[in-house]
Each structure stands twice: as C-alpha cells, then as structure tokens.
Design a protein around this motif. Sequence first.
Motif, PDB file in Angstrom:
ATOM      1  N   ARG A 171      -3.183  18.829  -4.680  1.00 26.48           N
ATOM      2  CA  ARG A 171      -3.867  18.786  -5.572  1.00 26.48           C
ATOM      3  C   ARG A 171      -5.415  18.479  -5.124  1.00 26.48           C
ATOM      4  O   ARG A 171      -6.518  18.812  -5.553  1.00 26.48           O
ATOM      5  N   PHE A 172      -5.356  17.397  -4.447  1.00 29.08           N
ATOM      6  CA  PHE A 172      -6.700  16.758  -4.248  1.00 29.08           C
ATOM      7  C   PHE A 172      -6.999  16.741  -2.656  1.00 29.08           C
ATOM      8  O   PHE A 172      -7.935  17.123  -2.311  1.00 29.08           O
ATOM      9  N   LEU A 173      -6.008  16.214  -1.949  1.00 29.54           N
ATOM     10  CA  LEU A 173      -6.345  16.125  -0.559  1.00 29.54           C
ATOM     11  C   LEU A 173      -6.642  17.455   0.296  1.00 29.54           C
ATOM     12  O   LEU A 173      -7.475  17.427   0.960  1.00 29.54           O
ATOM     13  N   ALA A 174      -5.799  18.494  -0.163  1.00 35.38           N
ATOM     14  CA  ALA A 174      -5.884  19.663   0.542  1.00 35.38           C
ATOM     15  C   ALA A 174      -7.259  20.319  -0.026  1.00 35.38           C
ATOM     16  O   ALA A 174      -7.892  21.136   0.984  1.00 35.38           O
ATOM     17  N   ARG A 175      -7.710  20.258  -1.199  1.00 34.05           N
ATOM     18  CA  ARG A 175      -9.001  20.743  -1.483  1.00 34.05           C
ATOM     19  C   ARG A 175     -10.184  20.111  -0.723  1.00 34.05           C
ATOM     20  O   ARG A 175     -11.333  20.874  -0.439  1.00 34.05           O
ATOM     21  N   ILE A 176     -10.026  19.011  -0.229  1.00 32.06           N
ATOM     22  CA  ILE A 176     -11.135  18.501   0.286  1.00 32.06           C
ATOM     23  C   ILE A 176     -11.093  18.381   1.750  1.00 32.06           C
ATOM     24  O   ILE A 176     -11.939  17.889   2.703  1.00 32.06           O
ATOM     25  N   GLY A 177      -9.815  19.115   2.560  1.00 30.75           N
ATOM     26  CA  GLY A 177      -9.886  19.285   3.829  1.00 30.75           C
ATOM     27  C   GLY A 177      -9.062  17.985   4.437  1.00 30.75           C
ATOM     28  O   GLY A 177      -9.293  17.846   5.601  1.00 30.75           O
ATOM     29  N   TRP A 178      -8.401  17.062   3.808  1.00 33.11           N
ATOM     30  CA  TRP A 178      -7.694  15.891   4.086  1.00 33.11           C
ATOM     31  C   TRP A 178      -6.028  16.082   4.073  1.00 33.11           C
ATOM     32  O   TRP A 178      -5.371  15.142   3.882  1.00 33.11           O
ATOM     33  N   SER A 179      -5.510  17.265   4.323  1.00 29.77           N
ATOM     34  CA  SER A 179      -4.265  17.381   4.291  1.00 29.77           C
ATOM     35  C   SER A 179      -3.724  17.110   5.726  1.00 29.77           C
ATOM     36  O   SER A 179      -4.291  17.485   6.566  1.00 29.77           O
ATOM     37  N   LEU A 213      -7.761   8.434   8.964  1.00 25.13           N
ATOM     38  CA  LEU A 213      -7.566   8.040   7.305  1.00 25.13           C
ATOM     39  C   LEU A 213      -6.586   8.845   6.883  1.00 25.13           C
ATOM     40  O   LEU A 213      -5.832   8.432   5.936  1.00 25.13           O
ATOM     41  N   ILE A 214      -6.230  10.021   7.411  1.00 27.26           N
ATOM     42  CA  ILE A 214      -5.312  11.039   6.801  1.00 27.26           C
ATOM     43  C   ILE A 214      -3.925  10.509   7.238  1.00 27.26           C
ATOM     44  O   ILE A 214      -3.138  10.645   6.502  1.00 27.26           O
ATOM     45  N   GLU A 215      -4.066  10.074   8.349  1.00 22.69           N
ATOM     46  CA  GLU A 215      -2.731   9.340   8.731  1.00 22.69           C
ATOM     47  C   GLU A 215      -2.255   8.052   8.266  1.00 22.69           C
ATOM     48  O   GLU A 215      -1.249   8.054   7.761  1.00 22.69           O
ATOM     49  N   LEU A 216      -3.229   7.220   7.601  1.00 28.02           N
ATOM     50  CA  LEU A 216      -2.906   6.259   7.027  1.00 28.02           C
ATOM     51  C   LEU A 216      -2.587   6.693   5.729  1.00 28.02           C
ATOM     52  O   LEU A 216      -1.507   5.936   5.206  1.00 28.02           O
ATOM     53  N   ILE A 217      -3.273   7.555   4.961  1.00 32.44           N
ATOM     54  CA  ILE A 217      -2.939   7.969   3.743  1.00 32.44           C
ATOM     55  C   ILE A 217      -1.388   8.242   3.861  1.00 32.44           C
ATOM     56  O   ILE A 217      -0.547   7.998   2.618  1.00 32.44           O
ATOM     57  N   SER A 218      -0.917   9.236   4.652  1.00 28.72           N
ATOM     58  CA  SER A 218       0.292   9.707   4.714  1.00 28.72           C
ATOM     59  C   SER A 218       1.311   8.630   5.138  1.00 28.72           C
ATOM     60  O   SER A 218       2.407   8.746   4.426  1.00 28.72           O
ATOM     61  N   ALA A 219       0.837   7.666   6.064  1.00 30.28           N
ATOM     62  CA  ALA A 219       1.948   6.600   5.986  1.00 30.28           C
ATOM     63  C   ALA A 219       2.122   5.753   4.850  1.00 30.28           C
ATOM     64  O   ALA A 219       3.169   5.429   4.552  1.00 30.28           O
ATOM     65  N   VAL A 220       1.068   5.554   4.259  1.00 30.86           N
ATOM     66  CA  VAL A 220       1.171   4.538   2.778  1.00 30.86           C
ATOM     67  C   VAL A 220       1.700   5.485   2.003  1.00 30.86           C
ATOM     68  O   VAL A 220       2.833   4.882   1.285  1.00 30.86           O
ATOM     69  N   ARG A 221       1.854   6.931   1.761  1.00 30.50           N
ATOM     70  CA  ARG A 221       2.709   7.529   0.797  1.00 30.50           C
ATOM     71  C   ARG A 221       4.235   7.733   1.024  1.00 30.50           C
ATOM     72  O   ARG A 221       5.037   7.773   0.222  1.00 30.50           O
ATOM     73  N   THR A 222       4.444   7.712   2.422  1.00 33.39           N
ATOM     74  CA  THR A 222       5.877   7.524   2.846  1.00 33.39           C
ATOM     75  C   THR A 222       6.556   6.175   2.975  1.00 33.39           C
ATOM     76  O   THR A 222       7.798   6.204   2.547  1.00 33.39           O
ATOM     77  N   LEU A 223       5.839   5.334   3.516  1.00 37.39           N
ATOM     78  CA  LEU A 223       6.465   4.219   3.882  1.00 37.39           C
ATOM     79  C   LEU A 223       6.293   3.119   2.810  1.00 37.39           C
ATOM     80  O   LEU A 223       7.201   2.058   2.942  1.00 37.39           O
ATOM     81  N   MET A 224       5.336   3.060   2.020  1.00 38.14           N
ATOM     82  CA  MET A 224       4.963   2.029   1.012  1.00 38.14           C
ATOM     83  C   MET A 224       5.613   2.336  -0.278  1.00 38.14           C
ATOM     84  O   MET A 224       5.333   1.642  -1.246  1.00 38.14           O
ATOM     85  N   ARG A 225       6.381   3.498  -0.549  1.00 35.63           N
ATOM     86  CA  ARG A 225       6.844   3.952  -1.845  1.00 35.63           C
ATOM     87  C   ARG A 225       7.595   2.769  -2.389  1.00 35.63           C
ATOM     88  O   ARG A 225       7.206   2.472  -3.606  1.00 35.63           O
TER      89      ARG A 225
END
Length: 94
Positions: free
Chosen positions: A23-31, A63-75
């Motif tokens: 919904r958000f990241l793909a729209r701004i090109g951060w997917s 930053l994209i990799e950091l957000i992805s890592a936080v979403r998967t590892l820190m859940r």
Amino acid sequence: MLGTILYVSLLLVNAMAVLSEDRFLARIGWSSTRPPNVNFQTYDQSGYGAVQGQGEVGIKTKLIELISAVRTLMRIPLIVLNIVVIVYELLLGG
C-alpha cells in the motif's frame, strides 16, 4: 532522558514494522520486490553489499533493506517489547 530515548526508538521501530509494502512502500518506489521487466543488479560476492560496476550501494537501497529486515526479524521481539512497555506503564504509571 534515557527512558524518552528508549520510547522514541521503540516508536520508530514500530513505525517501520507496520509500513505496508503493497500500500505505501511500492507507491513511492521503496518496495523490496522488483517488477519483472526491470533489470536486476548483480552483486559481487567478494564484499558485503558491493555492486559490480558501482562503488557502493545507495542509501535508498540500504533503507529499503533495513525496513525489510525490521519487518521480518523484529516482529516477535516487538510484540514482547510492546507488552513489557504497556505493563510497565500500567503498573508504574511512568
């Protein structure tokens, strides 16, 4: 002072964890996923994060990799930390 820094850092990690990639990241090109018609960059295995033909990976990619890592590892740790903070606030009224 230290408590405020901990609260702010917890809120920032929570904010990164709840960002919706579709919904958000793909729209701004951060997917983190690329469309199929885009050429993929090849990574050199000799150094961590080094891209062939370029000096360094850009800040946006990091930053994209950091957000992805936080979403998967820190859940799970975030769930536990949030429960601990909520119980602390309820009991001590911090």
